[in-house]
Motif scaffolding. Structure first.
Motif, PDB file in Angstrom:
ATOM      1  N   CYS A 340       0.882  -1.243  -0.263  1.00 12.70           N
ATOM      2  CA  CYS A 340      -0.365   0.121   0.365  1.00 12.70           C
ATOM      3  C   CYS A 340       1.043   1.449  -0.204  1.00 12.70           C
ATOM      4  O   CYS A 340       2.299   1.164   0.205  1.00 12.70           O
ATOM      5  CB  CYS A 340      -1.139   0.388   1.373  1.00 12.70           C
ATOM      6  SG  CYS A 340      -1.683  -1.649   2.023  1.00 12.70           S
ATOM      7  N   ASN A 342       2.540   4.276   1.484  1.00 13.51           N
ATOM      8  CA  ASN A 342       2.372   4.715   3.321  1.00 13.51           C
ATOM      9  C   ASN A 342       1.233   6.704   4.070  1.00 13.51           C
ATOM     10  O   ASN A 342       1.354   7.129   2.994  1.00 13.51           O
ATOM     11  CB  ASN A 342       4.436   5.175   3.483  1.00 13.51           C
ATOM     12  CG  ASN A 342       4.732   5.912   4.339  1.00 13.51           C
ATOM     13  OD1 ASN A 342       3.681   4.967   5.431  1.00 13.51           O
ATOM     14  ND2 ASN A 342       5.081   6.634   4.720  1.00 13.51           N
ATOM     15  N   GLY A 344       1.039   7.277   6.703  1.00 17.16           N
ATOM     16  CA  GLY A 344       1.366   7.360   8.076  1.00 17.16           C
ATOM     17  C   GLY A 344       1.675   8.845   8.411  1.00 17.16           C
ATOM     18  O   GLY A 344       2.160   9.774   7.799  1.00 17.16           O
ATOM     19  N   ARG A 383      -4.552   0.085  -2.383  1.00 19.71           N
ATOM     20  CA  ARG A 383      -4.093  -1.040  -1.936  1.00 19.71           C
ATOM     21  C   ARG A 383      -3.582  -2.281  -3.225  1.00 19.71           C
ATOM     22  O   ARG A 383      -4.084  -2.573  -3.471  1.00 19.71           O
ATOM     23  CB  ARG A 383      -5.116  -1.408  -1.074  1.00 19.71           C
ATOM     24  CG  ARG A 383      -4.517  -2.413  -0.167  1.00 19.71           C
ATOM     25  CD  ARG A 383      -4.724  -2.439   0.514  1.00 19.71           C
ATOM     26  NE  ARG A 383      -5.632  -1.676   2.057  1.00 19.71           N
ATOM     27  CZ  ARG A 383      -6.285  -1.560   2.479  1.00 19.71           C
ATOM     28  NH1 ARG A 383      -7.156  -2.665   2.724  1.00 19.71           N
ATOM     29  NH2 ARG A 383      -5.568  -0.915   4.144  1.00 19.71           N
ATOM     30  N   GLU A 407       8.237   4.849  -0.453  1.00 23.13           N
ATOM     31  CA  GLU A 407       7.293   4.638   0.611  1.00 23.13           C
ATOM     32  C   GLU A 407       6.040   3.768   0.906  1.00 23.13           C
ATOM     33  O   GLU A 407       5.296   4.490  -0.428  1.00 23.13           O
ATOM     34  CB  GLU A 407       7.220   5.875   1.461  1.00 23.13           C
ATOM     35  CG  GLU A 407       8.573   6.873   1.758  1.00 23.13           C
ATOM     36  CD  GLU A 407       8.304   8.220   2.309  1.00 23.13           C
ATOM     37  OE1 GLU A 407       7.167   8.140   3.538  1.00 23.13           O
ATOM     38  OE2 GLU A 407       9.443   9.180   2.684  1.00 23.13           O
ATOM     39  N   LEU A 409       3.876   0.259   1.961  1.00 19.95           N
ATOM     40  CA  LEU A 409       3.064  -0.170   3.798  1.00 19.95           C
ATOM     41  C   LEU A 409       3.377  -1.821   3.243  1.00 19.95           C
ATOM     42  O   LEU A 409       3.113  -2.451   2.198  1.00 19.95           O
ATOM     43  CB  LEU A 409       1.803   0.169   4.091  1.00 19.95           C
ATOM     44  CG  LEU A 409       2.274   1.409   5.115  1.00 19.95           C
ATOM     45  CD1 LEU A 409       0.376   1.647   5.171  1.00 19.95           C
ATOM     46  CD2 LEU A 409       2.831   1.495   5.044  1.00 19.95           C
ATOM     47  N   SER A 411       2.014  -5.975   4.136  1.00 17.37           N
ATOM     48  CA  SER A 411       1.685  -6.480   5.113  1.00 17.37           C
ATOM     49  C   SER A 411       2.277  -7.548   5.356  1.00 17.37           C
ATOM     50  O   SER A 411       2.502  -8.057   4.705  1.00 17.37           O
ATOM     51  CB  SER A 411      -0.517  -6.515   4.839  1.00 17.37           C
ATOM     52  OG  SER A 411       0.020  -7.796   3.880  1.00 17.37           O
ATOM     53  N   GLU A 603      -1.319  -5.476  11.500  1.00 18.43           N
ATOM     54  CA  GLU A 603      -0.174  -4.752  10.901  1.00 18.43           C
ATOM     55  C   GLU A 603       0.461  -4.527   9.860  1.00 18.43           C
ATOM     56  O   GLU A 603       0.759  -5.870   9.059  1.00 18.43           O
ATOM     57  CB  GLU A 603       0.892  -5.425  11.918  1.00 18.43           C
ATOM     58  CG  GLU A 603       0.162  -5.222  13.997  1.00 18.43           C
ATOM     59  CD  GLU A 603       1.070  -5.692  14.983  1.00 18.43           C
ATOM     60  OE1 GLU A 603       0.403  -6.147  16.086  1.00 18.43           O
ATOM     61  OE2 GLU A 603       2.399  -6.485  14.187  1.00 18.43           O
ATOM     62  N   TYR A 604       1.653  -3.695  10.337  1.00 13.50           N
ATOM     63  CA  TYR A 604       2.220  -3.685   8.616  1.00 13.50           C
ATOM     64  C   TYR A 604       3.593  -3.038   9.293  1.00 13.50           C
ATOM     65  O   TYR A 604       3.791  -2.713   9.770  1.00 13.50           O
ATOM     66  CB  TYR A 604       1.911  -2.101   8.153  1.00 13.50           C
ATOM     67  CG  TYR A 604       0.446  -1.873   7.289  1.00 13.50           C
ATOM     68  CD1 TYR A 604       0.383  -2.850   6.027  1.00 13.50           C
ATOM     69  CD2 TYR A 604      -0.758  -0.810   7.247  1.00 13.50           C
ATOM     70  CE1 TYR A 604      -0.928  -2.958   5.377  1.00 13.50           C
ATOM     71  CE2 TYR A 604      -1.598  -1.267   6.515  1.00 13.50           C
ATOM     72  CZ  TYR A 604      -1.710  -1.484   5.428  1.00 13.50           C
ATOM     73  OH  TYR A 604      -3.063  -2.234   4.501  1.00 13.50           O
ATOM     74  N   GLU A 606       6.261  -0.577   8.336  1.00 14.56           N
ATOM     75  CA  GLU A 606       6.335   0.628   6.440  1.00 14.56           C
ATOM     76  C   GLU A 606       7.810   0.767   6.716  1.00 14.56           C
ATOM     77  O   GLU A 606       8.880   1.002   6.862  1.00 14.56           O
ATOM     78  CB  GLU A 606       6.326   1.785   7.612  1.00 14.56           C
ATOM     79  CG  GLU A 606       6.393   2.907   7.098  1.00 14.56           C
ATOM     80  CD  GLU A 606       6.065   4.521   7.865  1.00 14.56           C
ATOM     81  OE1 GLU A 606       6.724   5.389   7.564  1.00 14.56           O
ATOM     82  OE2 GLU A 606       5.377   4.452   8.788  1.00 14.56           O
ATOM     83  N   ARG A 615       4.234  -0.740  12.647  1.00 16.51           N
ATOM     84  CA  ARG A 615       3.034  -0.138  12.871  1.00 16.51           C
ATOM     85  C   ARG A 615       1.617  -0.510  12.908  1.00 16.51           C
ATOM     86  O   ARG A 615       1.719  -2.651  11.918  1.00 16.51           O
ATOM     87  CB  ARG A 615       2.559   1.451  12.298  1.00 16.51           C
ATOM     88  CG  ARG A 615       2.754   1.117  10.811  1.00 16.51           C
ATOM     89  CD  ARG A 615       2.436   1.939   9.748  1.00 16.51           C
ATOM     90  NE  ARG A 615       0.490   2.014   9.645  1.00 16.51           N
ATOM     91  CZ  ARG A 615       0.125   2.830   9.528  1.00 16.51           C
ATOM     92  NH1 ARG A 615       0.268   3.506   7.830  1.00 16.51           N
ATOM     93  NH2 ARG A 615      -1.554   2.842   8.869  1.00 16.51           N
ATOM     94  N   LYS A 617      -2.449  -1.329  11.805  1.00 11.02           N
ATOM     95  CA  LYS A 617      -2.892  -1.215  10.421  1.00 11.02           C
ATOM     96  C   LYS A 617      -3.894   0.383  10.857  1.00 11.02           C
ATOM     97  O   LYS A 617      -3.890   1.793   9.987  1.00 11.02           O
ATOM     98  CB  LYS A 617      -3.715  -2.151   9.743  1.00 11.02           C
ATOM     99  CG  LYS A 617      -3.165  -3.118   9.071  1.00 11.02           C
ATOM    100  CD  LYS A 617      -4.003  -3.867   8.641  1.00 11.02           C
ATOM    101  CE  LYS A 617      -3.307  -5.567   7.755  1.00 11.02           C
ATOM    102  NZ  LYS A 617      -4.104  -5.928   7.053  1.00 11.02           N
TER     103      LYS A 617
END
Length: 632
Positions: A340, A342, A344, A383, A407, A409, A411, A603-604, A606, A615, A617
């Motif tokens: 995905c 980023n 954040g 995603r 950058e 993410l 899974s 969680e992911y 990053e 981090r 999700k």
């Protein structure tokens, strides 16, 4: 049948052909096409270096002549010491032209291996003189023998103190029998070599200074490309490359006929469609360099430009009426992950490529040259679902993207399930090979039992135990981390896809919860000292933190919210701890592969050019609780 390579003739070197030989033309019977197979770190790339150097491919004053591991052109390959992407090279020895294809040794890159076997007539099997044949060697050799390739066994590293070449030769013979080699394949020639020191010999104890015996074995035992009784042009696409100037380059071997730049040819797609186009360029190899040529003929391994939609396994021929050439099917992907954009709080600080369009274009570009990766869009914008052979393959892709300035993410990997004819759930199973110190055997067997593995064979060595098991692919996710921790880094594992089998029930994931940051800010030593009593930290002081970021592992099974940014209150009252220094344990630093294995489905990881963060999700704690209660 002759092929032409328009390049200046190199300076004369010891391995060059006799005077009067035309170095730019090679009759079909003077061509040899070979692949090189070995387990990780058995010396394959070093051996290719010596074959290229001693054949006079590089001039003495050329920079490449003093370089090591020339074939490992990717930064990641040099760092990890493994071959990831199959590559072509070629060298001339006397009046012979030898095309050599490097193959990856890791099963996750099996998609690279299977298609290579369509280009070659023989293989060099490189085996460590102490370790013997390993699991990944078995995987690639099986593919080669199934395709009828003629093997030459090279027992490498005979200069090692603990070398046991005779014992290793017995192991290799047993492996050939196990893989149902034909009588002709079982009668393989053996060469003993030290690639690092640059010599080879037919029998142990013979004087040796060069790789001459290996060159001679290749010429004598590897057959030239088979002559076809068909006169028209046929070409099987076995590999892909991409050029910003010429578009897609289809690599493979010309099965019959000849082709020249400007010819009108037809691509037969896998679904039977026919597409006509003109050949815009033809590439061959001299050393590692791509060299443009005007025409090529049967037996040559070349790259052909002109088809923007060419795919591996397709046939290029002269007219629409022709039938496609047969191609070996490639094992299916077994795991799926989501990549995905980023979103954040720290997004955009380190990377330049952040948008969904840029990430999608990069993933689609990967599928152009990597046949075993499948990318698809999901219902959520930004995603993407990526299917692959194994988590290492995706970790390599993510690492490459980080270095390019993305950058993203990532899974947790999940396996791809199938259904049988009765509607029963099937999951991918793998053959697992583990080599562990004897004192750690109990812990490893316990871990495998929890992962629903069936132990099929166990062999006790003087200091280690080799365990073979059949384990669900999802049971392997995170197993390497357990193995490293349990054996203090001494355990070795490798695995191969076996088949789809009945679902084996629930497998518990990570036993411990995590420490989750409650607010944004910068971590302080004062706060971390208190938090480290609750578990193990992943960060140190003065690190940027955001709400929902995972900063450590909890000693208990549930997640715990913590505040790593809390500062010490300044008062004019003297506290009891005045003068006592803060003592922090060093934080646990995890690699990308370890991070991907470690996270749970909520969680992911990053991944940015300079940082790896774990981090949740859902970053907001209240929204996480609400989502958990809905799911529960």
């Amino acid at each position: 049948m002759r092929s032409s390579i328009h390049i200046p003739a190199p300076e004369k070197a010891p391995g060059d052909a006799p005077e009067g030989f035309d170095a730019l033309h090679f009759p079909m019977e003077k061509i040899r096409n070979i692949a090189i197979i070995a387990h990780v770190d058995h010396g394959k790339t070093t051996l290719v270096d010596q074959l290229l150097k001693q054949s006079g491919t590089f001039r003495a004053n050329e920079a490449k002549a003093s370089e090591v591991r020339i074939m490992d052109s990717m930064d990641l390959e040099r760092e990890k010491g493994i071959t990831i992407r199959a590559k072509n090279a070629a060298f001339k020895w006397h009046d012979y032209h030898i095309n050599i294809v490097d193959t990856p040794g890791h099963a996750d890159f099996g998609g690279e291996v299977e298609r290579i076997m369509k280009m070659i007539d023989g293989v060099l099997l490189v085996v460590d003189a102490h370790d013997g044949p390993q699991a990944q060697t078995k995987f690639v050799l099986k593919k080669a023998l199934e395709n009828g390739a003629k093997p030459i066994v090279v027992i490498n590293k005979i200069d090692r103190e603990n070398a046991r070449p005779h014992k290793v030769l017995d192991f290799i013979f047993d492996l050939f029998v196990e893989l149902h080699a034909t009588d002709l394949q079982l009668d393989f020639p053996v060469i003993y070599a030290s690639a690092r020191d640059g010599y080879a010999m037919r029998e142990l104890g013979q004087p040796a200074e060069t790789m001459e015996p290996l060159y001679e074995a290749i010429i004598k035992h590897i057959p030239p490309p088979p002559k076809s009784n068909i006169s028209y042009f046929q070409f099987l696409v076995s590999n892909l490359d991409y050029s910003d100037y010429l578009g897609r380059i289809a690599y493979g071997r010309i099965v019959s006929g000849r082709v020249k730049v400007g010819d009108s040819v037809v691509r037969i797609a896998k679904d039977g469609r026919r597409e006509r186009a003109n050949v815009t360029a033809i590439f061959t190899h001299v050393g590692l360099a791509k060299v443009e040529t005007q025409h090529a003929s049967a037996g040559d391994i070349v790259g052909i430009c002109g088809f923007e939609e060419a795919f591996i396994g397709e046939t290029i021929t002269d007219s629409e009426e022709r039938l496609p050439l047969p191609f070996v099917e490639i094992d299916p992907p077994t795991i799926t992950m989501q990549i995905c954009i980023n979103d954040g709080p720290l997004a955009g600080r380190e990377g330049k490529l952040l948008t969904a369009r840029q990430v999608r274009e990069r993933l689609i570009r990967e599928t152009r040259t990597n046949v075993s990766i499948i990318v698809s869009d999901t219902d959520t914008a930004g995603r993407f679902e990526v299917q692959a052979r194994g988590e290492m393959q995706i970790a390599i892709l993510v690492e490459q993207m980080r270095r390019e300035g993305f950058e993203i993410l990532v899974s947790r990997p999940e396996v791809i399930y199938h259904r049988d004819a009765q509607g029963g759930l099937l999951e991918p199973l793998e053959n697992l090979f583990v080599d562990v110190p004897s004192e750690n055997l109990g812990d490893i067997l316990q871990s495998l039992a929890g992962r629903k593995a069936d132990i099929t064979h166990m062999e006790h060595n003087p200091h280690t135990v080799t365990v073979q098991a059949v384990v669900p692919t999802r049971g392997l996710i995170g197993f390497e981390t357990d193995l490293v921790n349990c054996t203090k880094g001494h355990g070795i594992m490798s695995h191969l896809f076996k088949e789809y089998g009945p679902h084996r029930g629930e497998i518990p994931t990570r036993n411990n919860g995590v420490l989750v940051a409650m607010e944004n800010g910068v971590s302080t030593s004062y706060a971390l000292e208190t938090i480290q009593e609750r578990g193990r930290l992943f960060i140190g002081p003065q690190a940027e933190i955001y709400e929902g970021m995972i900063i450590g592992e909890n000693a208990r099974p549930d997640d715990m919210p913590v505040n790593p940014c809390k500062a010490k209150k300044l008062t004019n009252m003297r506290s009891q701890g005045e003068g006592k220094g803060i003592s922090l344990a060093p934080p646990l630093t995890m690699t990308l592969e370890r991070s991907i294995e470690y996270i749970t489905p909520d969680e992911y990881v990053e991944a940015t050019p300079k940082s790896l963060r774990l981090r949740k999700k859902i970053l907001d704690a209240h929204q996480r609780k609400r989502a958990a209660s809905k799911a529960g």
